[in-house]
Scaffold this motif. Sequence first.
Motif, mmCIF file in Angstrom:
data_model
loop_
_atom_site.group_PDB
_atom_site.id
_atom_site.type_symbol
_atom_site.label_atom_id
_atom_site.label_comp_id
_atom_site.label_asym_id
_atom_site.label_seq_id
_atom_site.Cartn_x
_atom_site.Cartn_y
_atom_site.Cartn_z
ATOM 1 N N HIS A 129 0.885 -1.167 0.000
ATOM 2 C CA HIS A 129 0.000 0.000 0.000
ATOM 3 C C HIS A 129 0.924 1.218 0.000
ATOM 4 O O HIS A 129 1.057 1.913 1.015
ATOM 5 C CB HIS A 129 -0.893 -0.051 1.244
ATOM 6 C CG HIS A 129 -2.054 0.885 1.239
ATOM 7 N ND1 HIS A 129 -2.202 1.925 0.320
ATOM 8 C CD2 HIS A 129 -3.144 0.959 2.061
ATOM 9 C CE1 HIS A 129 -3.323 2.571 0.589
ATOM 10 N NE2 HIS A 129 -3.905 2.001 1.631
ATOM 11 N N VAL A 163 0.054 -2.374 4.645
ATOM 12 C CA VAL A 163 0.570 -1.082 5.125
ATOM 13 C C VAL A 163 1.926 -1.309 5.804
ATOM 14 O O VAL A 163 2.884 -0.565 5.564
ATOM 15 C CB VAL A 163 -0.429 -0.432 6.106
ATOM 16 C CG1 VAL A 163 0.167 0.789 6.761
ATOM 17 C CG2 VAL A 163 -1.734 -0.080 5.404
ATOM 18 N N ARG A 222 -8.712 -10.863 6.915
ATOM 19 C CA ARG A 222 -7.607 -11.496 6.196
ATOM 20 C C ARG A 222 -7.080 -12.743 6.900
ATOM 21 O O ARG A 222 -6.065 -13.295 6.516
ATOM 22 C CB ARG A 222 -6.452 -10.494 5.995
ATOM 23 C CG ARG A 222 -6.857 -9.331 5.144
ATOM 24 C CD ARG A 222 -5.712 -8.616 4.489
ATOM 25 N NE ARG A 222 -6.261 -7.562 3.649
ATOM 26 C CZ ARG A 222 -6.296 -6.283 3.973
ATOM 27 N NH1 ARG A 222 -5.745 -5.866 5.089
ATOM 28 N NH2 ARG A 222 -6.845 -5.404 3.174
ATOM 29 N N PRO A 259 -8.893 1.821 9.206
ATOM 30 C CA PRO A 259 -9.848 2.108 10.281
ATOM 31 C C PRO A 259 -9.378 1.516 11.619
ATOM 32 O O PRO A 259 -8.754 0.458 11.621
ATOM 33 C CB PRO A 259 -11.121 1.410 9.784
ATOM 34 C CG PRO A 259 -10.633 0.296 8.893
ATOM 35 C CD PRO A 259 -9.363 0.775 8.276
HETATM 36 C C1 NCD Z 1 -5.526 0.103 5.409
HETATM 37 C C2 NCD Z 1 -5.784 -0.811 4.248
HETATM 38 O O1 NCD Z 1 -6.874 -0.865 3.706
HETATM 39 O O2 NCD Z 1 -4.819 -1.454 3.878
HETATM 40 N N1 NCD Z 1 -6.368 1.186 5.483
HETATM 41 C C3 NCD Z 1 -6.081 2.275 4.728
HETATM 42 O O3 NCD Z 1 -5.924 2.203 3.537
HETATM 43 N N2 NCD Z 1 -5.936 3.439 5.385
HETATM 44 C C4 NCD Z 1 -5.315 -0.598 6.666
HETATM 45 C C5 NCD Z 1 -6.334 -1.546 7.169
HETATM 46 O O4 NCD Z 1 -7.269 -1.947 6.472
HETATM 47 O O5 NCD Z 1 -6.188 -1.955 8.327
#
Ligand code: NCD
Length: 298
Positions: A129, A163, A222, A259
């Motif tokens: 990400h 992330v 996940r 979130p």
């Molecule tokens: C994240 C994602 O979707 O990877 N959120 C985001 O993009 N801010 C993190 C997550 O889903 O925990």
Amino acid sequence: MRHLLGIADLQNSDIDTLFSNAQTFSNQKHPATSVWKRKKLLTLFLENSTRTVVSFEAAARNLGAEVIHFQAKSSSLQKGETLIDTGRNIQAMGVDGVVLRSDKSGSPQLLAQALSIPVINAGDGMHEHPTQALLDTWTLHKHWGSLQGKRVLLLGDIKHSRVARSNMLLWKRMGMDVSACGPPTFLPLGLDSVWGVKRVTDLDQALETADAVYCLRVQRERMGAMLIPSTTEYRHFWGLTRKRTSLLKKGAVVLHPGPTNRGVEVDPEVADGPHSKIIEQVQNGVWMRMAVLDWVAT
Ligand code: NCD
């Protein structure tokens, strides 16, 4: 034009450019000239999103682009059309760039190979990400200036987190001292040998020395089976509680990509408290995504 599929697509000079352009955009929301003026950006989100999708749309509109939302649930993907066919058709209709989020790792790479317009990865499965990592790292850069040697602690569900992957790659590149703490079932294999990230077991001790704590969401969607006994137990052992947060140094900061599961990985008082950068991350996301859109199109 170029794609942004992962952190490996960025040279160190690109990171400098993105940080400096994000700063410029934050001072001048609607630049007079922009490569995106009257161009069309498609947000192709095949997985839920609040921050990322709105942030890309706000960024694109600030740059003068028109934004088209792909309606995933009512699209022909549901009839079995492939992602590549979908992308080719979208390109044929005159779209100038695609922001893709998918629950399948590697989808942005696949789409990028088939298209001659920029593809930006807005999160693919458990893989990467990159724009989230850029906005997080820029937030830290704005706070400290130099990132060299700064101690950042990743806390929680690192294994399922795209992330965390993008941030680990970027933070190591910036010369930061990265460590990770969480239940063993939430830590990826090769944390040290592959990622160069130290595993710490004593959370309280790690909090006392950290310059930043990056809290990750417990990503229930996940996990095949629950990898933790319960969220109550998770909070007890690994949550960034109000009590634990009192161990932090005065100037230490708390980040979270959102979130948040309030009361699980982070207490509400911490998420909204003086150490928290969570809302600033979201604000910075718009400026960083303006910089990324500009970068891929030039
Ligand atoms: C994240 C994602 O979707 O990877 N959120 C985001 O993009 N801010 C993190 C997550 O889903 O925990």
